[in-house]
Structure formats: C-alpha cells, structure tokens
Scaffold this active site. Sequence first.
Site, PDB file in Angstrom:
ATOM      1  N   GLY A 183       0.661  -1.189  -0.501  1.00 52.74           N
ATOM      2  CA  GLY A 183      -0.307   0.105  -0.255  1.00 52.74           C
ATOM      3  C   GLY A 183       0.847   0.919   0.000  1.00 52.74           C
ATOM      4  O   GLY A 183       0.845   3.221  -0.550  1.00 52.74           O
ATOM      5  N   CYS A 239     -27.846  -8.802 -17.188  1.00 57.16           N
ATOM      6  CA  CYS A 239     -27.540  -8.301 -18.949  1.00 57.16           C
ATOM      7  C   CYS A 239     -27.864  -8.837 -19.956  1.00 57.16           C
ATOM      8  O   CYS A 239     -28.764  -9.768 -19.926  1.00 57.16           O
ATOM      9  CB  CYS A 239     -25.157  -9.008 -19.029  1.00 57.16           C
ATOM     10  SG  CYS A 239     -24.971  -9.012 -20.096  1.00 57.16           S
ATOM     11  N   CYS A 287     -26.032 -11.900 -21.907  1.00 57.21           N
ATOM     12  CA  CYS A 287     -25.803 -12.871 -21.054  1.00 57.21           C
ATOM     13  C   CYS A 287     -27.066 -12.600 -19.946  1.00 57.21           C
ATOM     14  O   CYS A 287     -26.769 -14.718 -19.811  1.00 57.21           O
ATOM     15  CB  CYS A 287     -24.072 -12.990 -21.006  1.00 57.21           C
ATOM     16  SG  CYS A 287     -24.167 -12.683 -19.178  1.00 57.21           S
ATOM     17  N   CYS A 331     -23.413  -6.343 -19.669  1.00 57.37           N
ATOM     18  CA  CYS A 331     -21.783  -6.573 -18.667  1.00 57.37           C
ATOM     19  C   CYS A 331     -20.409  -6.259 -19.661  1.00 57.37           C
ATOM     20  O   CYS A 331     -20.057  -5.579 -20.553  1.00 57.37           O
ATOM     21  CB  CYS A 331     -20.989  -7.907 -18.623  1.00 57.37           C
ATOM     22  SG  CYS A 331     -22.434  -9.363 -17.890  1.00 57.37           S
ATOM     23  N   CYS A 374     -18.793 -11.814 -19.971  1.00 58.08           N
ATOM     24  CA  CYS A 374     -20.103 -11.913 -20.508  1.00 58.08           C
ATOM     25  C   CYS A 374     -20.139 -13.147 -21.922  1.00 58.08           C
ATOM     26  O   CYS A 374     -20.736 -14.226 -22.209  1.00 58.08           O
ATOM     27  CB  CYS A 374     -20.318 -10.580 -21.738  1.00 58.08           C
ATOM     28  SG  CYS A 374     -22.230 -10.217 -21.727  1.00 58.08           S
TER      29      CYS A 374
END
Lengths: 365, 284, 196
Positions: free
Chosen positions: B31, B240, B243, B265, B271
């Site tokens: 980090g 979606c 899909c 998506c 997808c």
Amino acid sequence: MYVAVKGGERAIRNAHALLADRRRGNRDTPELTTAQIDEQLALAVDRVMSEGSLYDRGIAALAIKQARGDLIEAIFLVRAYRTTLPRFGFAEPIDTAAMTLSRRVSATYKDLPGGQVLGPTFDYSHRLIDFGLETEDAPAPTAPAATAASDAQGPSPRVTDLIARDDLIERELAPRPGAPVSDITRDALAFPAARDARLQNLARGDEGFLLSLAYSTQRGYGRTHPFVGEIRFGEAAVEMFIDDLGFAVSIGDIALTECQMVNQFTGGDGRPARFTRGYGLAFGQSERKAMSMALVDRALRADEFGEEHKGPAQDEEFVLSHSDNVQATGFVEHLKLPHYVDFQAELALLRQLRRDGGAVAEAAE
Amino acid sequence: MSTRAYNFAYLDEQTKRMIRRAILKAIAIPGYQVPFASREMPMPYGWGTGGVQVTASILGPDDVLKVIDQGADDTTNAVSIRAFFVRTAGVRTTTDTSEATIIQTRHRVPETPLSEGQILVYQVPIPEPLRYLEPRETETRTMHALGEYGVMHVKLYEDISRHGHIATTYAYPARVAGRYIMDPSPIPKFDNPKLDDCPALQLFGAGREKRIYAIPPHTRVVPLDFEDHPFERTKFDSACALCGATDSYLDEVVTDDAGGRLFVCSDTDYCEKRQAAKRKDAAE
Amino acid sequence: MSAMAFADPAFESQAAFRAILRAIASPGAIEPCGRGLKPPSPLSPAAAAAILTLADFETPLWIAPSLAEWGEAAAYLKFHTGAPLAASPRDAAFALLDLERDSLDLKSFAQGAPDYPDRSTTVVAETRSLARRPMMRISGPGVRGMAEIEFGPTPGDFLSQWEANRSTFPLGVDLILAHGAEVAVLPRSVRVTGGE
C-alpha cells in the site's frame, strides 16, 4: 437484438491512415521539407528542442512536420525519442561569458563592455502583415555585414559579473567539481527541490505556463522588482571531461538564450544589502521563455529570502508539479478516454440519492 | 512507420532494473507508494504509461498477456496497448481471464476470480488517496508516515451528513494490511471486495505521478467505512441484456432518444463465455 | 573475467526477477533462481543472480567480510553490475552476507525513513540449507494462513531480530535467502515465529 460495438483494431488503423492523409494535405502543394522547417520555422524548432530537452534541430524539425505543427505534440515526440538514447555523461558547465554573441541587450546600463547588440529581433518591428512574403519568388533579403558582436567588439563580460565586482549582487557559487548533478528525467522529483532540479524543470516547462506565472509576479502576485541585467543569444561551446584524456574537450557548439534578472535586494541583520538573481536559459533563440524562467526562478526563491508568499509563482510544489506540458496535456486529454465504468457508478449513486430524496419528500407530505 | 531495434518489451535493462527494485519494495510495504523514475513512454500520460512500464518490467517470453480497459478487451486503448506489447515483446495475448498470466487493466477487476500466480497490473491516474483532500505531496507524505488518516474519515462523514450516503463510487479508498490507505485506482467500488485476500499479485503503476504500489496475494484490503454506515457494494436492478448475468458490473447502453436503455456486462470475456455456455446448453 | 554473468541479460534477468517476485509475494515459497549461472566461489548461483538482476550503478552494494575476502567474487559482482561498494551496511541498497561465516545484524542496515520507508537495505544472505519445513512459521501479507520455512544456519537470535525488524514496519529490511539455485524472501511485513 443489441450487439456490442467491436472493431477497435481496425478503427485505430483507419485513424492513423486518416491522420497521415491530413498531415500531407493537398497533394498539389509541394511536400514540406525538414530543412525548410529548420531554416524558416527556426523559432518553433528552438522551442521544441528546449521543452523536448534535446538539442537536435533535425529531429525537432521532423517532429514538427510529423505533428502537423502542433508544438506540444512535437515536444512529446522528441521526449519519447530522447528517452531511448544512451547517456554518456554530463557536460562541463557552459561558459556563457565566452559565447559568440548574435544579440546582447542590458536594461540596466546604457553602455557597457561589448556594447548593446540588437541582432535579429522582433522588438522594434511594426506588426504589419508583410504581403511581400506571400510569393515564393520574393527577392532574398540581404544580411548586414559583421553581425557577430564578439568579433567586432571584443569580450562581452556578463552584466551580473560586472555588478558582482562591486559586491552588489549575491554570488553564484560554482558547484565543487565532481558534485552530483540532479537529473529530473532519471529521478522522481522530491520537495523541496534542489535548485539544479528546479532549473531543469523550468527549462523543460511549458513556455505559456511560465509566461503567465512570470506575468502574475509583475502584477503583484509575488513581486520581485526585476531588471533585465542582460539577455544574450549566441553560440556556446559544450565541453566534456574525458577520463582517459584527463581534460575536457569541446564536443560542439549550441545556440542558447540566457537571461539574468537582477532583482530586489536582500540584506539586513548585519549582512550587506545585495541584489538577488533569477536565471533563465533556453536552447536557440527564445527570450520570452528565458525571461519567464528567470522571473519564476526568482519568485520560487521566496523562502530562501524570507519573503511572504503572495502568489502561485512562489509555490514550488504547485509550479514544478504543473509546468510540464507533456504531462499536463496527457492528463487533461485522457478525459476523452472511456470512463463508462466510473460514470455508471456515479449514475447509480445519483439515481439512488434521487430515490431516497423522493422517499423523504413523500414521507413528509 | 519504421521501427528500429528496441530492447525486449521496449524498456532498456537499466530502466527495468530500477522499476523492478521499486516493485519489490512496493510488495514488501503493501500500500505504500514507492517513488520511481518513470520514463517518457511513446504514449501519452493518462493512457496507461505507469501500467505499461510495470508490465514491461515483469513481462517474459512465456507470459500470456491480457489487456482490458473498462473491463473490455476490445476498447481502443486496450487494443493499442496489447498491440504495443505484441510488437515490442512478441508475447502471446489472450482475452481469456483464466489463461492470462499478466492482466493489465484500466478501471476494472475482471469478474472471473483470479488465481495464484496471476499478476494484475492497474493503470493509475492519481495514486494518492488523500490528494483531493490535501493537494500537497509534502503534507500527504507526512500523513502516511504518521498513519494519520483522520482527514479521510472526515470527508466520508461529510458525505453521509450531506447525502445520507458515502458519495464515493469509484477509486474507493481502502486500508491495506492494516497500515497504509491506498487508492485502488478508479475501479468502481463494486470491485473493491475483489482486492481483499485476492490470490493474485496486484501491482499499481502511476507513470505521470511516478509511483508504484502493490498488494501482495492474500492480503487484507478493507474499504474505509463507519459502523453505522458500512461499505456497500453497488447493486444493479437489471441483468445483462446479452448473457443474463446478475452478478457482474454493468455498462448502461442508450439505445434511442426516447429513454430506451439496456445494461450489458462491462467484462466482455465474462459475458462472451456465459453467452457461449448458454448456446452450448441450448444446442445440447 | 573468467566467470560468466548472464549470457542473455534481458531474458535471464527477467526470469531471475520473476523468481524473486514470486518469492517476495508469497513469503516461504522457494523459487528456482540463477540456474545455469556459474559465479566464482563462494557465490551461489541464486545470490549472484539476485545481485546481477537488481543492482547497478545506482545501488551501493555492501559485501560482508567473509565474501569480500574472496576477491574474485567481489570483483565479479562489481564488474557485472557497476554497483559502487558501500562504505558501511547503513549506506547499502543491497548487502550480501553468508549466514555461516558472517554475523547477522539487521539493525546495522539502512531501515528507511518514516516518509520514505523504501530507502532501506535489501539483504541477500547465503545459506547452507533452505526448505519448506516447520522450523519457523510465517504469517502476514502474501501468506495464505501460515507458511513454513527452514534455513540454516539460523543465527541464535534470529527470531528476536526479525520481530524487532517487523515491529518497526513500515521501516525495516527485506531478506533474500539464497541456497544453490533457489531463493526465498522474507519481506519486512511478515511475522516469523518458532515452529516445532
């Protein structure tokens, strides 16, 4: 049924083909040569070399041609090329007192050794469009004889050196030989920046950005009472110390514009009053850039002289973080890249806030 | 355009060494933003110069590279970056998330869970999570040194008092391994949970800002929140349109100027795989 | 120079780097590094590969007395990396020592600064053995649950030195353990405790 958009690869190829076509323009017009750009758009070449931080007129001219005259794009091309070049070492400090001068003006003394040399300048031209340049077969201009000031008039010591003789201006101490030199293209800038790193940053900095900051100091946002001690433009020798030889050899001459500003004096607390300095240097002929740089350099020394901060030009982190036009144009222009995902996240939140807000309003009724 | 001989993956070896050293420090200090001597790349700042430098420094001839922008393999900049590595390194590329050994991304974490050994390289515009609260590097560096992040909580709390919600929807700040607060790059906060305990190594490259940071695999990454206002993942009301997925991040597509819209998506690989599986099921 | 460095620097240093990358990202993992490299004795291929991959003229290198005695090893590293020799451990970006012949004092190296914890030394230590065995247990970033490591010889006070190193996080040193053509890495972020 909905079909997702495709074809990124072909679109990119077509964009490049279109760009090449538009760059060339009407085929009936002769193709521009890089020699023409170098010779006749010389000041554009100078700027691209300065901010691209690479002294190569041919590469800069080619970059201008490739960039269709977009100078920041040309600077970017030069920078990306420069990154791939091998490094042999650092040159010796350039001796600008020994320059072959084409132009030299001082605003502080009426006359001085070496004299004032106007040289090639727009300063006193009347800005009237010269329709004579419209035709390709205009008669060639003739240059006046004996333009090199140094040849004609002998040595031209720097004005700041003359003032320093009387101990009326702060001394510039030469760095000890062999001292490490900052290289902001090889190390991430840290704050506070050393003066060498700062001057490198300003030398590469965008002319327009520095010009506006310099102007702001004149209007009171960090005033420094500047006098142009001297602006000189001409050719200086670049020397490199060769270990195997044990001495420095000249590796060529480069055209430079140097500006030394003489600024507001300091002193007090037992120290004698002395003028202070701001320094500007650019490749080729670029007085606007060198003068702006000198003003901003001096403004950035506010802490050193215990001056009150009154303007953005005195704010080192602000100035040095935002001076680079290749970085700036990249980050500003990247906003045109797709941000569908983040925009969708914001839309979803906004709709939710509206729904919640609606619910609150309904409940209140 | 004529290409002269460039080194493998464009960068010279000295530059790669410098970036590799920064990457190792970044992993050792999860980090923390390691300064590095970012080079000027042959693509504009803002187009992924940091991610490209990180990828170029880790990439080898056996790698299989996937590049996505907004979750999609076929967005123009993803196409352009993929072409850059094909040209300069000759590596094999893929759109298949599971097959890739290195995935360079802008703004998304793939929907398909990542696995051990994979490396996800993020393109980062502003690496400093505190930057919009305190523009000065000299100040934010001290805040990180002291672990003094009160200003961030104040900002989130002000959101709540004004809007009733934390109004940060992307680049949602998170605490890494209990110490540094980091900017996960402008991924939607929908993706934040994927960062936590991820089996893949996550590297973040910010070219213009000259910073590299990292999340090692299996590391705690916790979005900042409050007990009474816990972090909430964005939810979609729709599925979606291609899909039928209800668990993926969706792009809104405007279909006409009469309010017509549908959702698909954002992750094109996810997808397409789902669509192919549906077709296969239907055919059987 | 009689001993060869990388025959193909771009690819071999990339492979060595990825090994170190996997090893630091998954503390306790033992990764092949430097296979095929034949450095002058007493350098192990792994330690030599690590230094050749990471050090250059920008990174002062400190070489412990037991290895510095072997002039050829020091000359090999200096020649192939161009790294200046560090005057003291505290000035080193990289340090090379042998756990059998040199004493280990983690505190003697650069620890980094609170605002720049990355300005610390990475220590490369030659070992006589390196294995995934439960002599010591590792936990922390990069480790799923708990990992095991055994390396030898282990300095008697290693666990207390390491705990002191870890407790100053984000300051501290990172330790690359080399054995033959294998490496493991202990980054400053992980906890190491005694095992069986």
